[in-house]
Design a protein around this motif. Structure first.
Motif, PDB file in Angstrom:
ATOM      1  N   UNK A  63      -1.290 -32.568 -26.553  1.00 21.91           N
ATOM      2  CA  UNK A  63      -2.111 -32.841 -27.735  1.00 21.91           C
ATOM      3  C   UNK A  63      -3.027 -31.671 -28.077  1.00 21.91           C
ATOM      4  N   UNK A  64      -2.907 -30.583 -27.329  1.00 26.83           N
ATOM      5  CA  UNK A  64      -3.873 -29.487 -27.452  1.00 26.83           C
ATOM      6  C   UNK A  64      -3.849 -28.792 -28.807  1.00 26.83           C
ATOM      7  N   UNK A  65      -2.707 -28.809 -29.499  1.00 30.19           N
ATOM      8  CA  UNK A  65      -2.650 -28.163 -30.816  1.00 30.19           C
ATOM      9  C   UNK A  65      -3.230 -29.052 -31.916  1.00 30.19           C
ATOM     10  N   UNK A  66      -3.383 -30.350 -31.626  1.00 28.65           N
ATOM     11  CA  UNK A  66      -3.927 -31.287 -32.612  1.00 28.65           C
ATOM     12  C   UNK A  66      -5.392 -31.615 -32.363  1.00 28.65           C
ATOM     13  N   UNK A  67      -5.774 -31.634 -31.085  1.00 25.23           N
ATOM     14  CA  UNK A  67      -7.130 -32.036 -30.723  1.00 25.23           C
ATOM     15  C   UNK A  67      -7.752 -30.992 -29.791  1.00 25.23           C
ATOM     16  N   UNK A  68      -8.850 -30.422 -30.220  1.00 28.09           N
ATOM     17  CA  UNK A  68      -9.598 -29.508 -29.356  1.00 28.09           C
ATOM     18  C   UNK A  68     -10.260 -30.321 -28.258  1.00 28.09           C
ATOM     19  N   UNK A  69     -10.233 -29.793 -27.037  1.00 30.71           N
ATOM     20  CA  UNK A  69     -10.882 -30.486 -25.931  1.00 30.71           C
ATOM     21  C   UNK A  69     -12.358 -30.706 -26.245  1.00 30.71           C
ATOM     22  N   UNK A  70     -12.770 -31.962 -26.207  1.00 32.35           N
ATOM     23  CA  UNK A  70     -14.166 -32.310 -26.463  1.00 32.35           C
ATOM     24  C   UNK A  70     -14.948 -32.159 -25.150  1.00 32.35           C
ATOM     25  N   UNK A  71     -15.493 -30.984 -24.935  1.00 27.88           N
ATOM     26  CA  UNK A  71     -16.185 -30.697 -23.684  1.00 27.88           C
ATOM     27  C   UNK A  71     -17.454 -31.534 -23.532  1.00 27.88           C
ATOM     28  N   UNK A  72     -18.089 -31.847 -24.654  1.00 27.74           N
ATOM     29  CA  UNK A  72     -19.303 -32.671 -24.598  1.00 27.74           C
ATOM     30  C   UNK A  72     -18.995 -34.050 -24.032  1.00 27.74           C
ATOM     31  N   UNK A  73     -17.906 -34.655 -24.514  1.00 29.82           N
ATOM     32  CA  UNK A  73     -17.514 -35.971 -24.003  1.00 29.82           C
ATOM     33  C   UNK A  73     -17.021 -35.883 -22.564  1.00 29.82           C
ATOM     34  N   UNK A  74     -16.270 -34.833 -22.261  1.00 25.36           N
ATOM     35  CA  UNK A  74     -15.779 -34.669 -20.890  1.00 25.36           C
ATOM     36  C   UNK A  74     -16.958 -34.600 -19.920  1.00 25.36           C
ATOM     37  N   UNK A  75     -17.961 -33.802 -20.266  1.00 23.89           N
ATOM     38  CA  UNK A  75     -19.128 -33.662 -19.404  1.00 23.89           C
ATOM     39  C   UNK A  75     -19.945 -34.955 -19.351  1.00 23.89           C
ATOM     40  N   UNK A  76     -19.946 -35.700 -20.435  1.00 24.48           N
ATOM     41  CA  UNK A  76     -20.694 -36.966 -20.474  1.00 24.48           C
ATOM     42  C   UNK A  76     -20.110 -37.977 -19.497  1.00 24.48           C
ATOM     43  N   UNK A  77     -18.763 -38.011 -19.409  1.00 23.55           N
ATOM     44  CA  UNK A  77     -18.117 -39.075 -18.648  1.00 23.55           C
ATOM     45  C   UNK A  77     -17.608 -38.666 -17.268  1.00 23.55           C
ATOM     46  N   UNK A  78     -17.635 -37.384 -16.941  1.00 21.84           N
ATOM     47  CA  UNK A  78     -17.041 -36.945 -15.679  1.00 21.84           C
ATOM     48  C   UNK A  78     -17.706 -37.614 -14.477  1.00 21.84           C
ATOM     49  N   UNK A  79     -18.987 -37.908 -14.568  1.00 25.57           N
ATOM     50  CA  UNK A  79     -19.675 -38.531 -13.442  1.00 25.57           C
ATOM     51  C   UNK A  79     -19.427 -40.036 -13.336  1.00 25.57           C
TER      52      UNK A  79
END
Length: 242
Positions: A63-79
């Motif tokens: 999905x990488x060509x359609x959706x940029x990795x949302x780093x803010x959400x990734x960091x929000x939920x990783x914990x």
């Protein structure tokens, strides 16, 4: 009997919550992989409190060509989870250098040392097995499961030497290459996956009630596979906390 499914896309089934209840009823330890941090966020409140199901924070390379990795959400939920997937690389035929770079940057990020300690990754590596392994080693990822591995045996052996696991699904039993890969996976590093609903049996999506007979099919290639898989999964859970 205790069964494991280390890679299933529950949200791609018509009735995801009903399927999750089916996994719970059958006491099948399950890794529910997601394709985007946005989808993890969507499913978090409803699927994070099951006993047997673990929701995984993912970013699928396809999905990488359609959706940029949302780093803010990734960091929000990783914990909120100890499980990350589906993540990885997919260098399908015809992919360009720009697309490869996008995938590599994202994969390096989600597997970076600030995130990977004490976490288990379920990894997509189609057509990019060497590159995936290099990044895992570069980032010192300790706990990873190569999902539906299809690459070279030489890379498989190098990944196995690093202590990584490999999840076997029923479709691998149906091809010469799949059987060869299974034969080369160290028994102590074998796990099971359905990759439902994508890996179908007789054109039908796999359901939890199908899993016992699928284990039996794998046991034609791996003696006492149920015991092997449970023992390996339990060891992996212990290892992630060391």
């Amino acid at each position: 009997m205790t069964y494991i499914d280390t890679h299933v896309h529950i949200d791609f089934y018509p009735n995801p919550y009903d399927l999750a209840l089916e996994y719970e009823k059958n006491k099948i330890y399950t890794l529910f992989v997601t394709n985007l941090p946005e989808l993890y966020e969507k499913h978090f409140s409803r699927f994070s409190n099951f006993k047997y199901i673990r929701l995984c924070l993912g970013y699928h390379p396809q999905v990488s060509t359609e959706y940029v990795l949302n780093k803010t959400l990734f960091e929000k939920y990783i914990d909120t989870t100890r499980y990350v997937g589906e993540v990885g690389l997919d260098f399908f035929s015809g992919i360009g250098d720009r697309e490869k770079s996008i995938q590599i940057e994202a994969f390096r990020y989600v597997t970076s040392p600030i995130f990977n300690i004490g976490r288990i990754y379920t990894i997509h590596s189609k057509g990019a097995e060497r590159e995936v392994l290099d990044i895992l080693i570069e980032n010192e990822v300790k706990h990873a499961i190569f999902h539906w591995y299809t690459g070279k045996i030489s890379v498989l052996k190098q990944a196995a030497e690093k202590g990584y696991y490999f999840s076997i699904n029923p479709k691998m039993l149906m091809t010469k290459n799949g059987l060869n890969i299974i034969a080369n996976i160290p028994v102590k590093q074998m796990l099971f996956e359905t990759d439902g609903p994508f890996a179908r049996i007789n054109r039908n999506p796999i359901h939890p009630t199908d899993i016992p007979k699928l284990y039996s099919a794998v046991e034609n290639e791996v003696v006492e596979f149920e015991k092997v898989c449970f023992s390996n999964f339990r060891r992996l859970l212990i290892e992630k906390d060391l």
